[in-house]
Design a protein around this motif. Structure first.
Motif, PDB file in Angstrom:
ATOM      1  N   GLY A  22      -5.916   6.717  -1.575  1.00 45.46           N
ATOM      2  CA  GLY A  22      -6.572   5.451  -0.809  1.00 45.46           C
ATOM      3  C   GLY A  22      -6.082   5.334   0.559  1.00 45.46           C
ATOM      4  N   LEU A  32       0.970   3.975  -2.976  1.00 41.83           N
ATOM      5  CA  LEU A  32       0.380   5.390  -2.730  1.00 41.83           C
ATOM      6  C   LEU A  32       1.318   6.531  -3.297  1.00 41.83           C
ATOM      7  CD1 LEU A  32      -0.825   5.320   1.052  1.00 41.83           C
ATOM      8  CD2 LEU A  32      -2.300   5.713  -0.961  1.00 41.83           C
ATOM      9  N   THR A  61       0.748  -1.340   0.054  1.00 38.28           N
ATOM     10  CA  THR A  61       0.020   0.037  -0.036  1.00 38.28           C
ATOM     11  C   THR A  61       0.852   1.346  -0.034  1.00 38.28           C
ATOM     12  OG1 THR A  61      -1.921  -1.323   1.110  1.00 38.28           O
ATOM     13  CG2 THR A  61      -1.733   1.127   1.252  1.00 38.28           C
ATOM     14  N   TYR A  85       1.558  10.981   0.601  1.00 39.83           N
ATOM     15  CA  TYR A  85       0.471  11.208  -0.293  1.00 39.83           C
ATOM     16  C   TYR A  85       0.593  12.379  -1.209  1.00 39.83           C
ATOM     17  CZ  TYR A  85      -3.206   8.469   2.197  1.00 39.83           C
ATOM     18  OH  TYR A  85      -3.876   7.566   2.626  1.00 39.83           O
ATOM     19  N   THR A  95      -7.331   1.790  -3.123  1.00 41.03           N
ATOM     20  CA  THR A  95      -6.026   2.569  -3.210  1.00 41.03           C
ATOM     21  C   THR A  95      -5.948   2.667  -4.849  1.00 41.03           C
ATOM     22  OG1 THR A  95      -5.183   1.891  -1.278  1.00 41.03           O
ATOM     23  CG2 THR A  95      -3.629   2.665  -2.917  1.00 41.03           C
ATOM     24  N   THR A 148      -7.165  -1.200   2.501  1.00 40.49           N
ATOM     25  CA  THR A 148      -6.374  -2.340   2.114  1.00 40.49           C
ATOM     26  C   THR A 148      -6.738  -3.572   3.134  1.00 40.49           C
ATOM     27  OG1 THR A 148      -4.518  -1.046   1.434  1.00 40.49           O
ATOM     28  CG2 THR A 148      -3.979  -3.326   2.140  1.00 40.49           C
TER      29      THR A 148
END
Length: 319
Positions: free
Chosen positions: A268, A63, A59, A195, A261, A273
């Motif tokens: 996301g 991202l 994840t 992010y 995501t 997740t």
């Protein structure tokens, strides 16, 4: 008002996957009397705890608009190093576990360094390190399972009683890691920088964010999660398995994308997740209870990931 709407967006991205998970639970509960039981749900969590921890690292990488195909092989190499260091060299379990984690972090460092310094595509870099890790694992272990590991390494495979349900300590660790990662992404500056880099790396750089340092850190932290997953794999299986992790790269990507995501980065949530991991676990468990052969379970997983990626693509274009 606008800020309130933006704050609500992460929760909205989880809503769709959560509805899909609920629909799957309702469907499988009508197909098997054993599905809706505390013991079965505990079993699902046990079955996905290794994948769940790998998916945390995946994840973080996705991202940033990257991808990590080496995660499963890094985990397998970490588990073999951990067990062989303890069994063959007689090192204390704590030292052996730390060594396995450091190997996974090293793979993450190599991935991050190649992506940031030479500007190679993450797909190509991690495809290469995936094959290297696989080859090193087979050579180092001579393709033999490592057995006779110390009891200390199987702690997270041990269980405790919660009411009438048996729960493993590994499940608790997985849930704790999701909680800590959620706090990191939501409440810390490095989490917000992650992010920002995924959303627009050039804009992030212009605001003073060291994008290269962020990316390198993300791949190394992802490697740490793969090392923790290696320990959980050893604890659950009771051996160091050089054949493990061969489908975890695609399974983790499936879980991350199912959780909402975006493969384009910057959008996301880690809670999504976790929901995606549960969707994968629920489908496999439910289909097994229905007596569906494993090959069809793989087929269903493939269909799910294509649908999730297609939805992400359409959402991105619409946005």
């Amino acid at each position: 008002m606008t800020s309130r709407i933006k704050q609500a967006l992460p929760a909205m991205t989880v809503l769709g996957p959560a509805m899909a998970l609920l629909a799957a639970i309702v469907f499988f509960s009508t197909q098997s009397d054993r599905f809706l039981s505390g013991q079965n749900f505990s079993l699902i969590l046990q079955q996905v705890m290794v994948l769940g921890v790998i998916a945390i690292g995946q994840t973080l990488v996705i991202l940033t608009a990257g991808i990590d195909l080496s995660c499963g092989m890094a985990m397998a190499l970490g588990s073999v190093v951990t067990t062989k260091f303890a069994v063959d060299y007689g090192l204390p379990p704590s030292v052996a576990i730390l060594s396995g984690m450091l190997v996974c972090v090293l793979i993450g460092f190599v991935n991050g360094a190649l992506v940031t310094s030479i500007k190679l595509p993450p797909f190509i870099v991690t495809l290469g390190t995936m094959n290297i890790a696989f080859a090193v694992t087979q050579i180092y272990s001579q393709s033999q399972t490592v057995t006779g590991i110390p009891d200390a390494m199987t702690f997270f495979g041990d269980t405790f009683q919660l009411g009438a349900t048996v729960i493993t300590y590994g499940t608790v660790l997985m849930l704790a890691l999701y909680g800590l990662t959620w706090l990191f992404l939501r409440e810390t500056a490095p989490g917000r920088h992650l992010y920002a880099v995924g959303n627009n790396p050039e804009a992030a750089r212009l605001t003073g964010i060291a994008t290269g340092r962020v990316l390198l850190g993300v791949y190394m932290v992802a490697g740490l999660f793969y090392g923790i997953a290696a320990l959980l794999s050893v604890a659950r299986m009771g051996v160091g398995d050089p054949q493990g992790g061969q489908t975890d790269n695609l399974d983790s990507i499936t879980a991350v994308v199912l959780g909402g995501t975006s493969l384009f980065g910057g959008r996301g949530s880690i809670i999504g997740t976790f929901v995606g991991v549960l969707i994968v676990g629920v489908f496999r468990n439910g289909l097994t209870l229905m007596g569906v052969p494993s090959v069809y379970q793989i087929l269903v997983t493939g269909i799910l990931v294509i649908l999730a990626v297609a939805t992400d693509q359409l959402t991105h274009k619409k946005g």
